[in-house]
Design a protein around this motif. Structure first.
Motif, short mmCIF file in Angstrom:
data_model
loop_
_atom_site.label_atom_id
_atom_site.label_comp_id
_atom_site.label_asym_id
_atom_site.label_seq_id
_atom_site.Cartn_x
_atom_site.Cartn_y
_atom_site.Cartn_z
N HIS A 214 15.93 -17.03 36.12
CA HIS A 214 17.31 -17.52 36.01
C HIS A 214 17.74 -17.44 34.55
CE1 HIS A 214 16.63 -20.20 39.82
NE2 HIS A 214 16.72 -18.91 40.10
N MET A 215 18.73 -16.58 34.27
CA MET A 215 19.11 -16.32 32.89
C MET A 215 20.46 -15.62 32.87
SD MET A 215 16.76 -14.24 30.11
CE MET A 215 15.55 -15.55 29.83
N PRO A 216 21.35 -15.92 31.92
CA PRO A 216 22.62 -15.20 31.83
C PRO A 216 22.43 -13.71 31.60
CG PRO A 216 22.65 -17.19 30.47
CD PRO A 216 21.23 -16.99 30.91
N GLY A 217 23.44 -12.93 31.98
CA GLY A 217 23.32 -11.48 31.89
C GLY A 217 23.07 -10.95 30.50
N THR A 218 23.68 -11.55 29.48
CA THR A 218 23.48 -11.04 28.12
C THR A 218 22.09 -11.36 27.58
OG1 THR A 218 24.53 -13.07 27.32
CG2 THR A 218 25.91 -11.09 27.43
N PHE A 219 21.35 -12.23 28.27
CA PHE A 219 20.03 -12.62 27.80
C PHE A 219 18.91 -11.75 28.36
CE2 PHE A 219 20.32 -17.00 25.82
CZ PHE A 219 21.69 -16.96 25.65
N THR A 220 19.08 -11.22 29.57
CA THR A 220 17.95 -10.55 30.21
C THR A 220 17.56 -9.25 29.51
OG1 THR A 220 19.55 -9.74 31.86
CG2 THR A 220 18.12 -11.55 32.51
N LYS A 221 18.53 -8.52 28.98
CA LYS A 221 18.19 -7.28 28.27
C LYS A 221 17.37 -7.59 27.02
CE LYS A 221 21.11 -3.93 28.35
NZ LYS A 221 20.29 -2.91 29.06
N ALA A 222 17.81 -8.61 26.25
CA ALA A 222 17.07 -9.00 25.05
C ALA A 222 15.69 -9.54 25.40
CB ALA A 222 17.87 -10.04 24.27
N PHE A 223 15.61 -10.27 26.49
CA PHE A 223 14.33 -10.83 26.93
C PHE A 223 13.37 -9.72 27.33
CE2 PHE A 223 11.98 -13.19 30.47
CZ PHE A 223 11.09 -13.79 29.59
N ALA A 224 13.86 -8.74 28.09
CA ALA A 224 13.02 -7.62 28.51
C ALA A 224 12.53 -6.82 27.30
CB ALA A 224 13.79 -6.72 29.47
N LYS A 225 13.41 -6.60 26.34
CA LYS A 225 13.01 -5.86 25.14
C LYS A 225 11.93 -6.59 24.37
CE LYS A 225 14.76 -3.67 20.93
NZ LYS A 225 13.62 -4.18 20.12
N ARG A 226 12.10 -7.90 24.23
CA ARG A 226 11.09 -8.68 23.50
C ARG A 226 9.74 -8.61 24.20
NH1 ARG A 226 11.75 -14.31 20.49
NH2 ARG A 226 13.44 -13.03 19.72
N LEU A 227 9.74 -8.77 25.52
CA LEU A 227 8.48 -8.68 26.26
C LEU A 227 7.86 -7.29 26.16
CD1 LEU A 227 9.33 -10.70 29.50
CD2 LEU A 227 7.80 -11.38 27.65
N ASN A 228 8.69 -6.26 26.21
CA ASN A 228 8.17 -4.90 26.11
C ASN A 228 7.49 -4.67 24.76
OD1 ASN A 228 8.01 -2.15 27.33
ND2 ASN A 228 9.19 -1.61 25.52
N ASP A 229 8.04 -5.27 23.70
CA ASP A 229 7.43 -5.13 22.37
C ASP A 229 6.08 -5.85 22.28
OD1 ASP A 229 9.60 -3.67 21.53
OD2 ASP A 229 10.61 -5.37 20.58
N LEU A 230 5.90 -6.90 23.09
CA LEU A 230 4.69 -7.71 23.02
C LEU A 230 3.61 -7.30 24.02
CD1 LEU A 230 6.32 -11.26 22.71
CD2 LEU A 230 5.16 -10.01 20.89
N CYS A 231 4.02 -6.72 25.15
CA CYS A 231 3.10 -6.50 26.27
C CYS A 231 2.44 -5.12 26.23
CB CYS A 231 3.85 -6.64 27.60
SG CYS A 231 4.41 -8.31 27.95
N LYS A 232 1.29 -5.02 26.90
CA LYS A 232 0.65 -3.72 27.10
C LYS A 232 1.32 -2.97 28.25
CE LYS A 232 -3.83 -5.60 25.68
NZ LYS A 232 -3.37 -7.00 25.57
N ILE A 233 1.78 -3.69 29.27
CA ILE A 233 2.56 -3.07 30.34
C ILE A 233 3.96 -2.76 29.81
CG2 ILE A 233 1.31 -4.23 32.21
CD1 ILE A 233 3.66 -6.25 32.31
N GLN A 234 4.68 -1.90 30.52
CA GLN A 234 6.07 -1.66 30.18
C GLN A 234 6.94 -2.74 30.83
OE1 GLN A 234 7.58 2.42 30.71
NE2 GLN A 234 5.46 3.07 31.07
N VAL A 235 7.93 -3.21 30.08
CA VAL A 235 8.86 -4.22 30.60
C VAL A 235 10.27 -3.72 30.35
CG1 VAL A 235 9.60 -6.62 30.56
CG2 VAL A 235 7.22 -6.05 30.04
#
Length: 369
Positions: A214-235
């Protein structure tokens, strides 16, 4: 006795507005105000509030720095107010990294149906955090990562089980799965929980990962990018027509609904405008996504419900379990708000409850064996 709230914002108008809204509820009392982060530190020490509402952008000491200092000095649940912009999203995620537990846009009517719903939303979110104060500590409120960027989960600790899990142990031990996907639903406290979980998964993870937060639309893209930078999997933030690939995590776009269609070996994502699901309060909704997953993968799913308010995901998990899927939930102790996990646990849908620190290790043991 009413819960004690400290409001921190450089706008006199906004402080007055939040005070008026919160004090409509007899269980909430605004005991102090601060116009910058430095004043906030002094007032937290003096007033010992149950919850702090914190602006991101302030003079003297900004909200993120204030959160870091408060969590080091005297941990208290903090809810952030930020703008619905990409810059606001990044700052809010930084604040969650620093130890804040929840966030709302400054124009919180933007994520509510009307003013009355917005008032109820703010009051309920603040009260939910009030209940966390006694259990709050730095280890549960902030993201702690070892230097090698991998959580130490190679030898999973003993699991925490509920009566529901004990009752279903024999049933689940007799079931075998060729898992087609990992599905995760979360709300309040979810960004931190998801980061803890997803950063521990290996790059060769065998299935797609579908996340509804549950997250506003402008937040999910930034959230996915942050996770992708941190994770071994692609996000990535999910897009219309995405084909589900192993080792890739798809974050449902905020403000929309996400469904899975097709066959298990060639499933794809459908992103729909929220208006097509007028009965759904949440945008995105865990129930909408999970019910569609059931139609594609049947029982070959591991579904996990993480921390969050309400009961979104319960009916989707019920349908998945009826098909033979495995359902887990985060435990009460490690949940910021034990709403969504409690809903599937009390209904005896969840087979096991795990601490968030254990969850990734359990998933790897279950799905990578």
């Amino acid at each position: 006795m009413a819960y004690r709230i400290l409001i921190v914002d450089d706008s006199t108008f906004f402080r007055r507005r939040i005070t008026q809204i919160l004090e409509q509820d007899n269980e909430l009392e605004v005991v102090g105000e601060a116009k910058d982060g430095l004043e906030a530190l002094a007032e937290v020490k003096r007033l010992k509030p149950d919850v702090v509402t914190m602006d991101v952008e302030m003079p003297v000491l900004d909200g993120i720095s204030a959160v870091k200092n408060i969590m080091a000095m005297a941990p208290v649940p903090i809810i952030m107010f930020s703008s619905l912009t990409s810059e606001g999203a990044k700052a809010t995620l930084d604040a969650l990294d620093a130890g804040a537990l929840d966030f709302l846009p400054k124009k919180f009517e933007d994520i509510a149906l009307n003013r009355q719903e917005a008032v109820r939303l703010l009051q309920s979110r603040v009260k939910a955090l009030c209940l966390k104060k006694s259990a709050l500590g730095k280890s549960s409120s902030s993201i702690s990562r070892p230097a090698n960027n991998e959580f130490l989960l190679s030898r999973p600790p003993p699991k925490v089980t509920t009566q529901a899990s004990q009752n279903s142990r024999q049933e689940s031990s007799q079931m075998t799965h060729n898992y087609g996907c990992l599905a995760i639903g979360a709300s309040t406290g979810g960004p931190v929980a998801l980061q803890k979980l997803l950063t521990a998964l290996p790059a060769n993870f065998k299935t797609p990962i579908i996340v509804v937060q549950h997250m506003p639309g402008t937040f999910t893209k930034a959230f996915a990018k942050r996770l992708n930078d941190l994770c071994k999997i692609q996000v990535r933030e999910a897009e219309q027509g995405d084909t589900l690939l192993a080792g890739v995590c798809y974050i449902a776009p905020g403000g929309k609904q996400m469904s899975v269609q097709g066959r298990a070996n060639s499933a794809r994502l459908i992103i729909s405008e929220a208006e097509k699901f007028p009965e759904c309060v949440y945008k995105p909704s865990v129930d909408v996504t999970f019910e569609s997953i059931c139609d594609v993968y049947a029982g070959n799913v591991l579904a996990v419900i993480l921390t969050g308010m309400g009961a979104d995901g319960k009916e989707g998990c019920r349908k998945l379990k009826h098909k033979g899927a495995t359902i887990w939930a985060q435990d009460e102790k490690s949940s910021v708000v034990y709403g969504m996990p409690q809903a599937v646990t009390v209904a005896k849908i969840a087979q096991h409850n795990y601490d968030i620190e254990q969850m990734a290790g359990r998933i790897k043991a279950e799905m990578l064996k």
